[in-house]
Design a protein around this motif. Structure first.
Motif, PDB file in Angstrom:
ATOM      1  N   LEU A   1      -7.676  14.839   4.944  1.00  0.00           N
ATOM      2  CA  LEU A   1      -9.115  14.597   5.019  1.00  0.00           C
ATOM      3  C   LEU A   1      -9.413  13.112   5.206  1.00  0.00           C
ATOM      4  CD1 LEU A   1     -11.985  15.592   4.906  1.00  0.00           C
ATOM      5  CD2 LEU A   1     -11.835  15.676   2.401  1.00  0.00           C
ATOM      6  N   ARG A   2      -8.667  12.273   4.501  1.00  0.00           N
ATOM      7  CA  ARG A   2      -8.840  10.822   4.618  1.00  0.00           C
ATOM      8  C   ARG A   2      -8.566  10.362   6.057  1.00  0.00           C
ATOM      9  NH1 ARG A   2      -5.058   9.608   1.209  1.00  0.00           N
ATOM     10  NH2 ARG A   2      -6.287   9.779  -0.695  1.00  0.00           N
ATOM     11  N   THR A   3      -7.492  10.880   6.647  1.00  0.00           N
ATOM     12  CA  THR A   3      -7.128  10.508   8.022  1.00  0.00           C
ATOM     13  C   THR A   3      -8.178  10.986   9.014  1.00  0.00           C
ATOM     14  OG1 THR A   3      -4.771  10.582   7.489  1.00  0.00           O
ATOM     15  CG2 THR A   3      -5.358  10.735   9.803  1.00  0.00           C
ATOM     16  N   ASP A   4      -8.658  12.216   8.839  1.00  0.00           N
ATOM     17  CA  ASP A   4      -9.682  12.750   9.739  1.00  0.00           C
ATOM     18  C   ASP A   4     -10.955  11.911   9.683  1.00  0.00           C
ATOM     19  OD1 ASP A   4      -7.929  14.722  10.431  1.00  0.00           O
ATOM     20  OD2 ASP A   4      -8.924  16.328   9.315  1.00  0.00           O
TER      21      ASP A   4
ATOM     22  N   GLU B   1      -3.724   2.016  -2.994  1.00  0.00           N
ATOM     23  CA  GLU B   1      -3.267   2.269  -1.628  1.00  0.00           C
ATOM     24  C   GLU B   1      -4.379   2.882  -0.782  1.00  0.00           C
ATOM     25  OE1 GLU B   1       0.441   4.148  -1.069  1.00  0.00           O
ATOM     26  OE2 GLU B   1       1.551   2.662  -2.241  1.00  0.00           O
ATOM     27  N   GLU B   2      -5.193   3.738  -1.366  1.00  0.00           N
ATOM     28  CA  GLU B   2      -6.319   4.317  -0.639  1.00  0.00           C
ATOM     29  C   GLU B   2      -7.295   3.227  -0.213  1.00  0.00           C
ATOM     30  OE1 GLU B   2      -8.409   8.196  -1.668  1.00  0.00           O
ATOM     31  OE2 GLU B   2      -9.774   6.708  -2.540  1.00  0.00           O
ATOM     32  N   ALA B   3      -7.551   2.264  -1.093  1.00  0.00           N
ATOM     33  CA  ALA B   3      -8.458   1.169  -0.759  1.00  0.00           C
ATOM     34  C   ALA B   3      -7.920   0.344   0.402  1.00  0.00           C
ATOM     35  CB  ALA B   3      -8.680   0.283  -1.983  1.00  0.00           C
ATOM     36  N   VAL B   4      -6.634   0.029   0.371  1.00  0.00           N
ATOM     37  CA  VAL B   4      -6.032  -0.762   1.452  1.00  0.00           C
ATOM     38  C   VAL B   4      -5.994   0.048   2.744  1.00  0.00           C
ATOM     39  CG1 VAL B   4      -3.924  -1.950   2.215  1.00  0.00           C
ATOM     40  CG2 VAL B   4      -4.679  -2.146  -0.162  1.00  0.00           C
ATOM     41  N   LEU B   5      -5.788   1.335   2.635  1.00  0.00           N
ATOM     42  CA  LEU B   5      -5.709   2.194   3.815  1.00  0.00           C
ATOM     43  C   LEU B   5      -7.045   2.289   4.536  1.00  0.00           C
ATOM     44  CD1 LEU B   5      -3.461   4.056   5.066  1.00  0.00           C
ATOM     45  CD2 LEU B   5      -4.634   5.948   3.940  1.00  0.00           C
TER      46      LEU B   5
ATOM     47  N   LEU C   1      -5.918  -5.767   8.421  1.00  0.00           N
ATOM     48  CA  LEU C   1      -4.984  -4.865   9.104  1.00  0.00           C
ATOM     49  C   LEU C   1      -5.745  -3.939  10.048  1.00  0.00           C
ATOM     50  CD1 LEU C   1      -2.816  -3.811   6.020  1.00  0.00           C
ATOM     51  CD2 LEU C   1      -2.343  -5.625   7.670  1.00  0.00           C
ATOM     52  N   LYS C   2      -5.190  -3.709  11.234  1.00  0.00           N
ATOM     53  CA  LYS C   2      -5.829  -2.846  12.209  1.00  0.00           C
ATOM     54  C   LYS C   2      -5.533  -1.376  11.890  1.00  0.00           C
ATOM     55  CE  LYS C   2      -5.762  -6.159  16.035  1.00  0.00           C
ATOM     56  NZ  LYS C   2      -5.307  -6.421  17.426  1.00  0.00           N
ATOM     57  N   HIS C   3      -6.470  -0.520  12.270  1.00  0.00           N
ATOM     58  CA  HIS C   3      -6.264   0.923  12.139  1.00  0.00           C
ATOM     59  C   HIS C   3      -5.525   1.439  13.367  1.00  0.00           C
ATOM     60  CE1 HIS C   3      -8.690   1.594   8.533  1.00  0.00           C
ATOM     61  NE2 HIS C   3      -9.607   0.787   9.042  1.00  0.00           N
ATOM     62  N   PRO C   4      -4.651   2.440  13.219  1.00  0.00           N
ATOM     63  CA  PRO C   4      -4.281   3.098  11.961  1.00  0.00           C
ATOM     64  C   PRO C   4      -3.315   2.230  11.151  1.00  0.00           C
ATOM     65  CG  PRO C   4      -3.035   4.051  13.763  1.00  0.00           C
ATOM     66  CD  PRO C   4      -4.000   3.083  14.384  1.00  0.00           C
ATOM     67  N   ARG C   5      -3.487   2.256   9.837  1.00  0.00           N
ATOM     68  CA  ARG C   5      -2.649   1.476   8.933  1.00  0.00           C
ATOM     69  C   ARG C   5      -1.521   2.347   8.395  1.00  0.00           C
ATOM     70  NH1 ARG C   5      -7.921  -1.121   5.833  1.00  0.00           N
ATOM     71  NH2 ARG C   5      -8.637  -2.371   7.622  1.00  0.00           N
ATOM     72  N   HIS C   6      -0.393   1.714   8.159  1.00  0.00           N
ATOM     73  CA  HIS C   6       0.790   2.452   7.729  1.00  0.00           C
ATOM     74  C   HIS C   6       1.279   1.898   6.395  1.00  0.00           C
ATOM     75  CE1 HIS C   6       0.910   4.366  11.652  1.00  0.00           C
ATOM     76  NE2 HIS C   6       0.791   3.173  12.209  1.00  0.00           N
ATOM     77  N   ARG C   7       1.478   2.794   5.446  1.00  0.00           N
ATOM     78  CA  ARG C   7       1.795   2.401   4.079  1.00  0.00           C
ATOM     79  C   ARG C   7       3.104   1.618   3.955  1.00  0.00           C
ATOM     80  NH1 ARG C   7      -1.345   5.675   0.468  1.00  0.00           N
ATOM     81  NH2 ARG C   7      -2.364   7.397   1.549  1.00  0.00           N
TER      82      ARG C   7
ATOM     83  N   GLN D   1       2.551  -5.853   0.981  1.00  0.00           N
ATOM     84  CA  GLN D   1       2.249  -7.139   0.376  1.00  0.00           C
ATOM     85  C   GLN D   1       0.834  -7.170  -0.181  1.00  0.00           C
ATOM     86  OE1 GLN D   1       4.227  -9.876  -0.232  1.00  0.00           O
ATOM     87  NE2 GLN D   1       2.415 -10.505  -1.386  1.00  0.00           N
ATOM     88  N   LEU D   2      -0.108  -6.575   0.550  1.00  0.00           N
ATOM     89  CA  LEU D   2      -1.492  -6.549   0.094  1.00  0.00           C
ATOM     90  C   LEU D   2      -1.627  -5.681  -1.163  1.00  0.00           C
ATOM     91  CD1 LEU D   2      -4.262  -7.620   0.661  1.00  0.00           C
ATOM     92  CD2 LEU D   2      -4.644  -5.750   2.268  1.00  0.00           C
ATOM     93  N   VAL D   3      -0.928  -4.555  -1.188  1.00  0.00           N
ATOM     94  CA  VAL D   3      -0.933  -3.706  -2.386  1.00  0.00           C
ATOM     95  C   VAL D   3      -0.381  -4.482  -3.578  1.00  0.00           C
ATOM     96  CG1 VAL D   3       0.102  -1.654  -3.441  1.00  0.00           C
ATOM     97  CG2 VAL D   3      -0.834  -1.523  -1.134  1.00  0.00           C
ATOM     98  N   ASP D   4       0.724  -5.204  -3.367  1.00  0.00           N
ATOM     99  CA  ASP D   4       1.309  -6.010  -4.444  1.00  0.00           C
ATOM    100  C   ASP D   4       0.332  -7.063  -4.944  1.00  0.00           C
ATOM    101  OD1 ASP D   4       3.690  -4.646  -4.406  1.00  0.00           O
ATOM    102  OD2 ASP D   4       4.739  -6.083  -3.134  1.00  0.00           O
ATOM    103  N   THR D   5      -0.381  -7.697  -4.016  1.00  0.00           N
ATOM    104  CA  THR D   5      -1.354  -8.734  -4.384  1.00  0.00           C
ATOM    105  C   THR D   5      -2.458  -8.166  -5.271  1.00  0.00           C
ATOM    106  OG1 THR D   5      -0.940  -9.995  -2.355  1.00  0.00           O
ATOM    107  CG2 THR D   5      -3.044 -10.384  -3.474  1.00  0.00           C
TER     108      THR D   5
END
Length: 436
Positions: free
Chosen positions: A181-184, A207-211, A234-240, A247-251
């Motif tokens: 659903l998030r991807t759609d 991760e959802e926020a960064v995605l 980061l440009k879409h589509p983003r890849h985990r 790095q952004l998730v770690d930050t």
């Protein structure tokens, strides 16, 4: 989406929210001096722990709640109630079970007195857009959780809002359904096919926020305010698994677990950790399991928090309270998004059950003043008993009634594990009947 406009669609200015107590006092401050601006063409995420005021802020923006102070401005006009142009998707679907999919989606349009033929056409278009074509006559009980949430999105989009508010819309879904659903939705957004200009979403999933988001606002707790803002380029589509994503998730983990810099005083480096500190609801199984996981290979005593969260499938509302409880008890330290065991934590990880219980009880007495207070009172009384209400009343000088009860439940659970004292739930009495 289009480049951001110079004028914000929405402004939140110095918003404060208090929940008044039954005694009529000013009540607990949930939000304090919250400020943000939302521009056309962006997805903004409100990220924070449970109780930081994320959902309260979203309800204020929607007009479903009034702030105790401050202003919400939508397209230059103050928000004083529900506003045409702002729609919300809830976590709990909130569908009418007696209405079909089509009737649920039409409901808002009928309330707006949209002519029946136009409402029917717009509802069918929204259902088709969100991927539910063919299910117009189905009822909510016939749909999966993901399909019911799609109905919720269709119902929000059918009114052609400028701003879509989303209150953790994927958290009630299983992992695969949420991802689909998030991807759609992201595909529809990036293709410009949704009739909205901006999205403001609440999440506790980093991760959802960064995605999804272009900007992430991290809310502090007690009280809630915007503590940090992170721009995601980061440009879409983003890849985990991309290094930049990780790095952004770690930050963000590092920022959310950073302790305020304080001068050590009577309470050491843990300000507010005296008798009146609010204790989180964390089970001893969770605490022991986390110590074991961090102590075992491949971590061997030091774990990257995003990595351990993925391995143990823990959300931040589960991981952060557990990590901070271990930190409070001096079994672990949290630093720069890493969780590393102290020598006591390593000893706990390697010990048998009896040694673990003794070590846990010793640390409770040393570092949790409420546990030490209860045990001291029980030791001093000839009956070795004391009513829980006595300690609840003391705690209420520092916190709300609800927080006092929650804190007592936590210290009771931990102390039973550490064999410091027992508790009779029916009589609401602490005692030393079992512990030696």
């Amino acid at each position: 989406m289009s480049t951001l406009s110079a004028t914000p669609l929405l402004e939140i200015r110095h918003v404060e929210q208090r929940y008044r107590g039954t005694s009529g006092d000013e009540g607990i401050v949930i939000l304090d001096d919250a400020n943000l601006s939302l521009y056309e063409g962006e997805i903004v995420g409100l990220l924070g722990r449970s109780g930081c005021g994320k959902s309260s802020l979203l309800r204020i923006v929607s007009g479903l709640a009034r702030p105790s102070a401050g202003d919400v401005i939508y397209q230059g006009q103050p928000v004083t109630g529900p506003v045409n142009g702002i729609a919300m998707v809830f976590q709990s679907f909130a569908l009418f079970p007696w209405l079909s999919v089509l009737e649920n989606v039409e409901f808002g349009l009928r309330a707006m007195a949209v002519p029946e033929e136009e409402a029917h056409r717009r509802a069918l278009s929204a259902i088709d857009l969100i991927g539910l074509d063919g299910f117009e006559s189905a009822y909510p009980k016939e749909l999966s959780g993901g399909m019911r949430q799609r109905v919720g999105f269709a119902r929000a989009l059918v009114v052609n809002p400028s701003i879509l508010l989303m209150d953790e819309p994927f958290s009630a879904l299983d992992v695969l359904t949420a991802e689909t659903l998030r991807t759609d939705l992201l595909d529809l957004w990036c293709e410009g096919r949704m009739p909205i200009k901006s999205i403001l979403m609440v999440t506790h999933n980093i991760e959802e926020a960064v995605l999804m988001c272009d900007r992430i606002l991290i809310l502090s707790s007690n009280p809630g305010r915007v503590a940090s803002e992170i721009t995601v380029t980061l440009k879409h589509p983003r890849h985990r698994l991309d290094p930049e994503f990780r790095q952004l998730v770690d930050t963000i983990y590092a920022r959310m677990t950073q302790r305020p810099v304080t001068q050590p005083g009577r309470e050491g480096h843990f300000p507010g950790m005296g008798f009146g500190m609010i204790l989180p609801q964390v089970s001893t199984n969770t605490l022991a399991g986390l110590i074991e996981a961090v102590g075992a290979p491949p971590y061997n005593g030091k774990a990257d928090m995003p990595e351990i969260a993925r391995e143990l499938q823990m959300e931040i509302d589960e991981l952060f309270p557990a990590a901070e409880t271990l930190q409070l008890l001096r079994f672990a330290e949290v630093e720069a998004g890493d969780l590393h065991l102290t020598p006591a934590g390593r000893k706990f990880a390697d010990a048998d059950v009896d040694v673990r219980k003794k070590l846990f009880g010793d640390h409770l007495l040393a570092y949790v003043p409420l546990a030490a207070r209860i045990r001291r009172v029980l030791d001093e009384r000839s009956t070795h008993q004391a009513p829980a209400d006595r300690f609840a009343q003391e705690l209420e000088d520092y916190m709300s009634d609800r927080a006092a009860e929650s804190t007592l439940r936590s210290v009771t659970t931990w102390s039973r594990y550490g064999e410091l004292f027992d508790y009779d739930e029916a009589a609401r009495v602490f005692s030393l009947e079992n512990p030696q």
